[in-house]
Design a protein around this motif. Structure first.
Motif, PDB file in Angstrom:
ATOM      1  N   ILE A   1      13.714  33.879  16.859  1.00 15.26           N
ATOM      2  CA  ILE A   1      14.889  33.024  16.658  1.00 15.26           C
ATOM      3  C   ILE A   1      15.177  32.873  15.170  1.00 15.26           C
ATOM      4  O   ILE A   1      16.336  32.949  14.719  1.00 15.26           O
ATOM      5  CB  ILE A   1      14.671  31.645  17.329  1.00 15.26           C
ATOM      6  CG1 ILE A   1      14.667  31.809  18.846  1.00 15.26           C
ATOM      7  CG2 ILE A   1      15.759  30.665  16.902  1.00 15.26           C
ATOM      8  CD1 ILE A   1      14.251  30.557  19.593  1.00 15.26           C
ATOM      9  N   ASN A   2      14.086  32.665  14.398  1.00 16.97           N
ATOM     10  CA  ASN A   2      14.263  32.533  12.952  1.00 16.97           C
ATOM     11  C   ASN A   2      14.856  33.796  12.334  1.00 16.97           C
ATOM     12  O   ASN A   2      15.743  33.749  11.464  1.00 16.97           O
ATOM     13  CB  ASN A   2      12.938  32.201  12.284  1.00 16.97           C
ATOM     14  CG  ASN A   2      12.439  30.806  12.629  1.00 16.97           C
ATOM     15  OD1 ASN A   2      13.231  29.945  13.045  1.00 16.97           O
ATOM     16  ND2 ASN A   2      11.143  30.588  12.486  1.00 16.97           N
ATOM     17  N   ASN A   3      14.338  34.932  12.775  1.00 15.88           N
ATOM     18  CA  ASN A   3      14.857  36.205  12.279  1.00 15.88           C
ATOM     19  C   ASN A   3      16.328  36.380  12.619  1.00 15.88           C
ATOM     20  O   ASN A   3      17.133  36.816  11.803  1.00 15.88           O
ATOM     21  CB  ASN A   3      14.038  37.370  12.835  1.00 15.88           C
ATOM     22  CG  ASN A   3      12.624  37.402  12.253  1.00 15.88           C
ATOM     23  OD1 ASN A   3      12.377  36.880  11.160  1.00 15.88           O
ATOM     24  ND2 ASN A   3      11.687  38.008  12.994  1.00 15.88           N
ATOM     25  N   ILE A   4      16.632  36.045  13.880  1.00 14.13           N
ATOM     26  CA  ILE A   4      18.037  36.158  14.335  1.00 14.13           C
ATOM     27  C   ILE A   4      18.929  35.224  13.527  1.00 14.13           C
ATOM     28  O   ILE A   4      20.036  35.582  13.109  1.00 14.13           O
ATOM     29  CB  ILE A   4      18.141  35.855  15.835  1.00 14.13           C
ATOM     30  CG1 ILE A   4      17.432  36.958  16.646  1.00 14.13           C
ATOM     31  CG2 ILE A   4      19.598  35.739  16.267  1.00 14.13           C
ATOM     32  CD1 ILE A   4      17.313  36.657  18.132  1.00 14.13           C
ATOM     33  N   TYR A   5      18.429  34.024  13.252  1.00 12.33           N
ATOM     34  CA  TYR A   5      19.203  33.050  12.487  1.00 12.33           C
ATOM     35  C   TYR A   5      19.439  33.550  11.069  1.00 12.33           C
ATOM     36  O   TYR A   5      20.566  33.473  10.541  1.00 12.33           O
ATOM     37  CB  TYR A   5      18.466  31.708  12.462  1.00 12.33           C
ATOM     38  CG  TYR A   5      19.168  30.670  11.619  1.00 12.33           C
ATOM     39  CD1 TYR A   5      20.299  30.006  12.102  1.00 12.33           C
ATOM     40  CD2 TYR A   5      18.705  30.363  10.344  1.00 12.33           C
ATOM     41  CE1 TYR A   5      20.945  29.053  11.324  1.00 12.33           C
ATOM     42  CE2 TYR A   5      19.346  29.414   9.563  1.00 12.33           C
ATOM     43  CZ  TYR A   5      20.468  28.761  10.065  1.00 12.33           C
ATOM     44  OH  TYR A   5      21.111  27.826   9.297  1.00 12.33           O
ATOM     45  N   GLU A   6      18.365  34.065  10.466  1.00 14.52           N
ATOM     46  CA  GLU A   6      18.500  34.593   9.114  1.00 14.52           C
ATOM     47  C   GLU A   6      19.482  35.753   9.067  1.00 14.52           C
ATOM     48  O   GLU A   6      20.305  35.865   8.162  1.00 14.52           O
ATOM     49  CB  GLU A   6      17.130  35.039   8.594  1.00 14.52           C
ATOM     50  CG  GLU A   6      16.172  33.877   8.308  1.00 14.52           C
ATOM     51  CD  GLU A   6      14.801  34.352   7.885  1.00 14.52           C
ATOM     52  OE1 GLU A   6      14.623  35.605   7.835  1.00 14.52           O
ATOM     53  OE2 GLU A   6      13.922  33.519   7.609  1.00 14.52           O
ATOM     54  N   GLN A   7      19.372  36.625  10.093  1.00 14.12           N
ATOM     55  CA  GLN A   7      20.295  37.751  10.166  1.00 14.12           C
ATOM     56  C   GLN A   7      21.735  37.272  10.353  1.00 14.12           C
ATOM     57  O   GLN A   7      22.673  37.808   9.754  1.00 14.12           O
ATOM     58  CB  GLN A   7      19.894  38.691  11.308  1.00 14.12           C
ATOM     59  CG  GLN A   7      18.588  39.426  11.058  1.00 14.12           C
ATOM     60  CD  GLN A   7      18.160  40.266  12.255  1.00 14.12           C
ATOM     61  OE1 GLN A   7      18.886  40.336  13.252  1.00 14.12           O
ATOM     62  NE2 GLN A   7      16.990  40.891  12.166  1.00 14.12           N
ATOM     63  N   SER A   8      21.881  36.241  11.187  1.00 15.84           N
ATOM     64  CA  SER A   8      23.227  35.705  11.410  1.00 15.84           C
ATOM     65  C   SER A   8      23.781  35.084  10.142  1.00 15.84           C
ATOM     66  O   SER A   8      24.976  35.206   9.838  1.00 15.84           O
ATOM     67  CB  SER A   8      23.209  34.674  12.547  1.00 15.84           C
ATOM     68  OG  SER A   8      22.439  33.530  12.185  1.00 15.84           O
ATOM     69  N   GLN A   9      22.917  34.426   9.351  1.00  8.84           N
ATOM     70  CA  GLN A   9      23.362  33.844   8.095  1.00  8.84           C
ATOM     71  C   GLN A   9      23.763  34.927   7.104  1.00  8.84           C
ATOM     72  O   GLN A   9      24.757  34.800   6.376  1.00  8.84           O
ATOM     73  CB  GLN A   9      22.244  32.970   7.496  1.00  8.84           C
ATOM     74  CG  GLN A   9      21.977  31.681   8.266  1.00  8.84           C
ATOM     75  CD  GLN A   9      23.198  30.774   8.297  1.00  8.84           C
ATOM     76  OE1 GLN A   9      23.785  30.487   7.262  1.00  8.84           O
ATOM     77  NE2 GLN A   9      23.572  30.337   9.501  1.00  8.84           N
ATOM     78  N   GLU A  10      22.965  36.004   7.071  1.00  8.49           N
ATOM     79  CA  GLU A  10      23.307  37.120   6.196  1.00  8.49           C
ATOM     80  C   GLU A  10      24.628  37.751   6.609  1.00  8.49           C
ATOM     81  O   GLU A  10      25.470  38.074   5.761  1.00  8.49           O
ATOM     82  CB  GLU A  10      22.187  38.159   6.226  1.00  8.49           C
ATOM     83  CG  GLU A  10      20.885  37.687   5.569  1.00  8.49           C
ATOM     84  CD  GLU A  10      19.775  38.718   5.709  1.00  8.49           C
ATOM     85  OE1 GLU A  10      20.031  39.764   6.355  1.00  8.49           O
ATOM     86  OE2 GLU A  10      18.673  38.491   5.174  1.00  8.49           O
ATOM     87  N   LEU A  11      24.799  37.920   7.927  1.00 13.08           N
ATOM     88  CA  LEU A  11      26.054  38.489   8.415  1.00 13.08           C
ATOM     89  C   LEU A  11      27.231  37.574   8.094  1.00 13.08           C
ATOM     90  O   LEU A  11      28.320  38.039   7.742  1.00 13.08           O
ATOM     91  CB  LEU A  11      25.969  38.726   9.929  1.00 13.08           C
ATOM     92  CG  LEU A  11      25.032  39.842  10.378  1.00 13.08           C
ATOM     93  CD1 LEU A  11      24.917  39.868  11.907  1.00 13.08           C
ATOM     94  CD2 LEU A  11      25.531  41.201   9.882  1.00 13.08           C
TER      95      LEU A  11
END
Length: 257
Positions: free
Chosen positions: A49-59
């Motif tokens: 979830i954290n990875n997905i969140y970080e990726q979503s923030q980067e996107l």
């Protein structure tokens, strides 16, 4: 119950209790293992979830950057388009001016030929002051009009310059040396003219003087009484003596003496 039976019963009970404790311990261990498994799985899930969140923030950050760049690009494109429109307007204006210039040339070029012809006729009819220079100037104008690489503006400037020089002769008091033709002879003389009113000449030995008669288009000999005034006029024109009143006949304007 016999003592033997009691012991057996006690042993069975103890075994049963022990078995129960063993069973309970096994269940607790299993429970702990299950909880550990769940925690581990939960930790992995949280990590995902954290990875997905970080990726979503980067996107999201990339998206915002793209949006900003798109807006900036749009503003720049609008700016460039305005420049292009302005340049095109300038090109259109130049094309219209070129068309106007071409039309102007069509009118100016014939006018210049007429001006040169009129000036040539005027010089031929005028008193022959600096006639050689004036005639050469007309020849140069004709040559300029027939040469390539000279702009219409430059040609017109030269024509106007020639007119300006001719205008200057009307108020010029000057002297120069040249040749005079009289009774079939060429005589080196000093010429002096006062505008276009008087043109006189004197031999270099100061013994003879002539005046131009524009009506007859010829030189007339002057009497001895005009020798000294003519000499004085030449010297005044050359600034060799102070200005003074002199008496000379007037023929150049066709007025008689």
């Amino acid at each position: 119950m016999s003592k033997k039976s009691l012991i057996a019963t006690t042993i069975i009970g103890t075994l049963a209790l022990a078995g129960s404790n063993i069973a309970s311990a096994t269940s607790l261990n299993d429970l702990h293992k299950g909880e550990a498994t769940i925690m581990k799985a939960s930790s992995k899930s949280q990590e995902k979830i954290n990875n997905i969140y970080e990726q979503s923030q980067e996107l999201l950050a990339e998206y915002r950057q793209v949006v900003d760049e798109t807006e900036n690009l749009k503003v720049y494109n609008d700016h460039v388009q305005r420049l292009v429109n302005d340049q095109q307007a300038g090109i259109d204006s130049l094309q219209r001016q070129i068309g106007t210039i071409e039309n102007t040339k069509k009118g100016v070029v014939p006018l210049m030929y007429k001006m040169i012809a009129s000036l040539e006729e005027f010089i031929a009819a005028d008193i022959p002051v600096n006639l050689a220079d004036r005639t050469e100037r007309i020849d140069r104008l004709k040559d300029v009009m027939s040469r390539q690489g000279i702009s219409v503006a430059e040609q017109f400037r030269l024509v106007l310059e020639a007119y300006d020089i001719e205008t200057g002769y009307g108020s010029m008091f000057g002297a120069y040396q040249g040749e005079l033709e009289f009774e079939g002879q060429k005589i080196t003389v000093d010429f002096v003219h006062m505008g276009r009113t008087v043109l006189v000449a004197q031999s270099l030995d100061l013994k003879n003087a002539w005046i131009w008669d524009n009506d007859s288009r010829s030189w007339l000999a002057l009497g001895d009484e005009y020798l000294s005034p003519t000499t004085k006029a030449v010297r005044m024109a050359r600034k060799q003596t102070a200005p003074d009143l002199i008496k000379l006949p007037v023929y150049a304007a066709g007025a008689g003496e």
